[in-house]
Design a protein around this motif. Structure first.
Motif, short mmCIF file in Angstrom:
data_model
loop_
_atom_site.label_atom_id
_atom_site.label_comp_id
_atom_site.label_asym_id
_atom_site.label_seq_id
_atom_site.Cartn_x
_atom_site.Cartn_y
_atom_site.Cartn_z
N LEU B 210 -5.95 5.21 -3.99
CA LEU B 210 -6.43 4.03 -4.71
C LEU B 210 -7.38 4.43 -5.84
CD1 LEU B 210 -7.12 1.58 -1.75
CD2 LEU B 210 -5.33 1.37 -3.48
N ALA B 211 -8.19 5.43 -5.58
CA ALA B 211 -9.18 5.83 -6.58
C ALA B 211 -8.55 6.64 -7.71
CB ALA B 211 -10.30 6.63 -5.92
N GLY B 212 -7.34 7.13 -7.49
CA GLY B 212 -6.67 7.93 -8.51
C GLY B 212 -5.97 7.04 -9.54
N GLN B 213 -5.16 7.67 -10.38
CA GLN B 213 -4.45 6.93 -11.43
C GLN B 213 -2.96 6.94 -11.14
OE1 GLN B 213 -5.36 4.99 -13.68
NE2 GLN B 213 -7.53 5.38 -14.02
N ALA B 215 -1.20 4.25 -9.78
CA ALA B 215 -0.57 2.92 -9.89
C ALA B 215 0.51 2.74 -8.82
CB ALA B 215 -0.01 2.71 -11.30
N ARG B 241 4.28 11.20 -11.10
CA ARG B 241 3.19 10.76 -10.22
C ARG B 241 3.50 11.04 -8.76
NH1 ARG B 241 2.90 5.22 -10.66
NH2 ARG B 241 4.66 5.15 -12.08
N LEU B 277 -10.91 -3.04 2.16
CA LEU B 277 -10.20 -1.76 2.10
C LEU B 277 -10.94 -0.64 2.81
CD1 LEU B 277 -8.87 -1.83 -1.57
CD2 LEU B 277 -7.77 -2.61 0.55
N SER B 278 -12.26 -0.58 2.66
CA SER B 278 -12.99 0.54 3.26
C SER B 278 -12.97 0.48 4.78
CB SER B 278 -14.43 0.56 2.74
OG SER B 278 -15.11 -0.62 3.11
N ALA B 300 -3.83 -3.06 0.40
CA ALA B 300 -4.19 -4.47 0.31
C ALA B 300 -5.10 -4.93 1.44
CB ALA B 300 -2.92 -5.35 0.29
#
Lengths: 482, 376
Positions: B210-213, B215, B241, B277-278, B300
């Motif tokens: 999620l913290a990455g790019q 998508a 990706r 999420l956490s 989600a």
């Protein structure tokens, strides 16, 4: 003592005299929102300093059967925050605290008076932003965004306020504080949150808003393409969508709106353009680069005679400046104008734009078009001079005809500005009596006494509690109900 | 002859909802026919049935006279490809929507589920991370109210704020506010490529994705008691990706999803868990510790836990964990003999307002009585 004076005294005692305005000069400050041709001076203004102030004010209104209207920054364009002459205007713009910022949960909890752009500014250092971006995002409040289900240029890919709000605390019209939704998705029970967002203040007042934060994209590419005509720009739009590309935004401006923007902010758009498109792509670098190539080619194939690619963020801002200032800029080329907000299926763009020009010509007024082409949300600016007898009426006729065109093509009378007081009379053109009555069932569940922002959204107030078939015409406190 | 006499037939052995047998079944073929049927059955308690894939979800009806079956209310009415929308009758199987040329209704649902049922149950699957859920993809709706009135909300354009967004209210309402007869959906282009990255990794590693790019279009976890938890990521569009994600998770790339992808975990009890999420790793750990198989979206914050055996203590445990995670635990289904003793919905905020909404739409409480939260 008048009822409103009694109410003022009670409110002063409960929430502090400094928060209750009754001086006529002070009240005049609040006589309209962004739609300035409707003006009503409220009987009383409450400057809420807390959720409890809002709840107290609403409870007192409920007890006294006095209508109330909520107002955030007052940037609305449909008269949604137009005060009620005999009512209380509850201003939430001082509730400006970002209560909780939780990037790890992709959520922020904010008070309703927080400015839209402030959420993004707070989240950006953590790699996130708040996606809904109305053109007024530098001044509009989140509470107002929730009331109007505000959109913006990037709705095409990212959706509207309703897709980005997961929880609310709401002061219901009886003064009760109710939680709708929450931090997590899919709260069980009816989706009252979904019904509340976009209800234009008729179901209560939001006092706390939990929003989704969206990961900042790896890259953003912005393209300005100039075309001879809106037809060609429209064809490029269709081609982009047909190619399976979902840009973050596709915006179009016609010659007249380009002229207005040039004269106001000197955005230096290509000379001689009959239309420009602004296309923005965002996401992972490789994907954006691949799609950007496709978009460029499709624009050229559709007849773009000049393409400009923003090399850096400054150039990107310059491209957007013309678009974002277009409404205000029109004031430079016309003393008065009506902003319309109809929506059509994207494929109907060419035919509807032609018809708008024809209708304008028939009535002898000019229409500038600046709009969200990607999702078919038109913003025709109907220009007129109020000083010329009959011109305002002609502009109004053109404005109404444009909405009829939108409905005729399967669209909507409003894409993001709301119905408010301005379009309530058009609602029956889009919805049947049964449709409106069904919406009213929700209204009655929340607000049986019709105190929350009465006179907005619905063309005719109705009495709650009567079942279909047992309705009768009656006069009730000076308004017709049935 | 009323529409009820015309359409209703005696119920069969399979016409049972949550253990409650129906007397009659009727299958109207149009919105108008449905309206006439509903008007003519004003003194009957009604449950609506689509493909039946989620008919066991929710509390059993307090009473059941008539099942309104949507199996004849089918067909794609319109697919406007250039506008990326489709208009479908509510009983249309999702298989037909999965087969739209070049475009997709991005809702994960079994092929035999119906469009209307998917909306009414607010079912969602892995791709909700990218595309949202029925509430996000539904842009217009036609409903026959319990008094037989035909009513519409929304329309055929994506951007629309005219009037209340009643489509959202009907989404997930379990047939308690009326019969959905037609839906207008927003579509998305079918992506050129789709890759799945599958790895043996703890649910906590989802945060790195999620913290990455990347998508990601979906980010799923799967955990079975006694086995290593797995994670799987769906990446649509460019291929590079998926290699990066595979490297990050030490996983493998495939163009096929893992067998558990989007599949309801096994068991006689199915619980939907939500949380921020956490807190997803903690939720998964609690559920697995309670003997449940867990599958769901770590992106989600929506998980499904399935298990067999006495649900009472475990539902309480899961509910407490979900509340700690800022979410909810809803028992979607449980054996008939324990449902009555189980709080299936748990605490629901705004219940008083919900009751008032129900009273307005269905004053006699005859649509799916007792099926919904708070006994609605």
């Amino acid at each position: 003592m008048m009822a409103i004076d009694v109410l003022a005294a009670r409110l002063r005692a409960r929430i502090g005299a400094e928060r209750v305005l009754t001086d006529r000069q002070q009240l005049r400050t609040y006589e309209c929102d962004g739609l300035a041709h409707y003006k009503v001076i409220p009987a009383l203004v409450v400057l809420a300093g807390s959720e409890e102030d809002v709840a107290t004010a609403v409870r007192e209104c409920a007890a006294a059967k006095v209508p109330f209207v909520a107002r955030g920054s007052g940037t609305g364009l449909s008269g949604g925050a137009l005060p009620h002459a005999d009512g209380v205007l509850i201003v939430t713009s001082q509730l400006r605290e970002i209560i909780d910022l939780r990037p790890e949960d992709e959520r922020a909890v904010v008070q309703p008076g927080v400015i839209n752009l402030q959420v993004t500014k707070a989240a950006t250092p953590h790699g996130y932003y708040y996606a809904p971006d109305p053109s007024s995002q530098q001044i509009c409040s989140i509470g107002g965004n929730v009331a109007e289900n505000s959109g913006g240029a990037h709705c095409l890919k990212y959706g509207f306020t309703t897709n980005h709000v997961t929880g609310l605390r709401v002061v219901a019209p009886d003064g009760e504080v109710v939680r709708l939704g929450g931090m997590a998705p899919d709260t069980p029970g009816y989706d009252l949150l979904g019904a509340f967002v976009g209800s234009e203040g008729t179901l209560g007042i939001a006092t706390e808003v939990t929003v989704k934060l969206t990961r900042l994209p790896e890259t953003v590419r912005t393209l300005l393409a100039a075309f001879d005509s809106t037809d060609h720009a429209g064809a490029a739009t269709s081609a982009i969508i047909a190619a399976g590309v979902v840009p973050a935004a596709i915006e179009m401006m016609d010659a007249l709106s380009i002229e207005a923007a040039e004269s106001a902010v000197h955005c230096n758009y290509p000379a001689g353009a009959g239309a420009v498109l602004i296309v923005e792509l965002d996401g992972p670098v490789t994907e954006v680069e691949a799609q950007f190539g496709a978009v460029t080619r499709l624009c050229e194939e559709a007849g773009a005679f000049e393409l400009r690619v923003a090399a850096d963020d400054q150039e990107r801002q310059l491209i957007w400046r013309g678009r974002k200032s277009a409404f205000a800029a029109v004031g430079r080329i016309s003393p008065d104008y009506i902003v319309q907000d109809g929506v059509i299926p994207r494929t109907a763009l060419p035919v509807v734009l032609r018809r708008i020009n024809e209708v304008a010509g028939e009535h002898g007024v000019r229409v500038a078009n600046v709009f969200h082409a990607g999702d078919g949300n038109l913003h025709p600016l109907v220009l007129f001079d109020d000083a010329v007898p009959g011109e305002a009426e002609r502009a109004e006729a053109v404005s109404g005809a444009i909405l009829d065109l939108c409905i005729e093509h399967g669209g909507s009378i409003t894409g993001e500005h709301g119905v408010g007081v301005d379009k309530a009379r058009y609602m029956p053109r889009m919805f049947s009596d049964a449709d409106l009555e069904t919406m009213h069932l929700v209204r009655c569940a929340f607000d049986p006494d019709n105190l929350a922002n009465p006179g907005k959204v619905f063309p005719t107030p109705r009495l709650c509690g009567e079942r279909p078939g047992s309705r009768k015409h009656a006069a009730f406190d000076g308004v017709e109900v049935f | 002859m009323s529409a009820l006499d015309d359409l209703a037939v005696k119920a069969g052995d399979d016409d049972v909802v949550g253990g409650v047998p129906a007397r009659l079944v009727a299958a109207p073929a149009s919105t108008e026919e449905a309206a006439a049927l509903i008007a003519a059955s004003a003194d009957l308690n009604v449950v609506i049935r689509g493909g039946g894939t989620k008919i066991e979800w929710g509390t059993p009806p307090r009473d059941l006279d008539l099942i309104i079956d949507t199996r004849r209310l089918t067909g794609v009415v319109e697919h406007a490809a250039g506008d990326l929308i489709t208009v479908v009758r509510a009983g249309t199987p999702m298989a037909e929507l999965h087969a739209l040329p070049g475009q997709q209704l991005a809702l994960d649902a079994p092929a035999t589920a119906t469009a209307g049922g998917t909306v009414a149950a607010n079912a969602s699957g892995p791709r909700r991370l990218r595309y949202g859920t029925a509430r996000d993809l539904l842009i217009g709706i036609t409903v026959v109210r319990p008094d037989g009135t035909i009513t519409k909300a929304g329309g055929k354009v994506v951007k629309n704020v005219a009037g209340y967004d009643l489509g959202k209210l009907y989404t997930g309402s379990f047939g308690t506010l009326g019969l959905i007869t037609e839906c207008v959906f927003r579509l998305h282009p079918v992506p050129a490529t789709a890759f799945f990255v599958r790895a043996a990794a703890p649910p906590g590693s989802a945060a790195r994705i999620l913290a990455g790019q990347f998508a990601a279009s979906a980010l799923e976890v799967h955990a079975v008691p006694g086995a290593d938890p797995e994670i799987a990521v769906l990446l649509e569009g460019a291929a590079d990706r998926s290699a990066e994600v595979a490297h990050l998770l030490d996983g493998e790339v495939s163009d096929e999803p893992p067998p558990w992808w989007g599949v309801t975990p096994p068991g006689t009890v199915l619980v939907k868990l939500t949380g921020v999420l956490s807190q997803v790793p903690a939720l998964v750990a609690t559920a697995v510790g309670a003997g449940a198989t867990v599958t769901g979206s770590a992106g989600a914050g929506v998980l499904y836990a399935g298990f067999t055996g006495d649900p009472h203590g475990r539902v309480e445990l899961l509910r407490a964990a979900a509340v700690r995670a800022g979410g909810h635990a809803v028992v979607l289904t449980a054996p008939d003999d324990v449902r009555d003793t189980l709080d299936m919905w748990g605490p629901v905020p705004g219940l008083a307002l919900m009751r008032r909404v129900k009273d307005q739409f269905d004053p006699a409480h005859r649509f799916a009585p007792g099926r919904f939260a708070g006994g609605i």
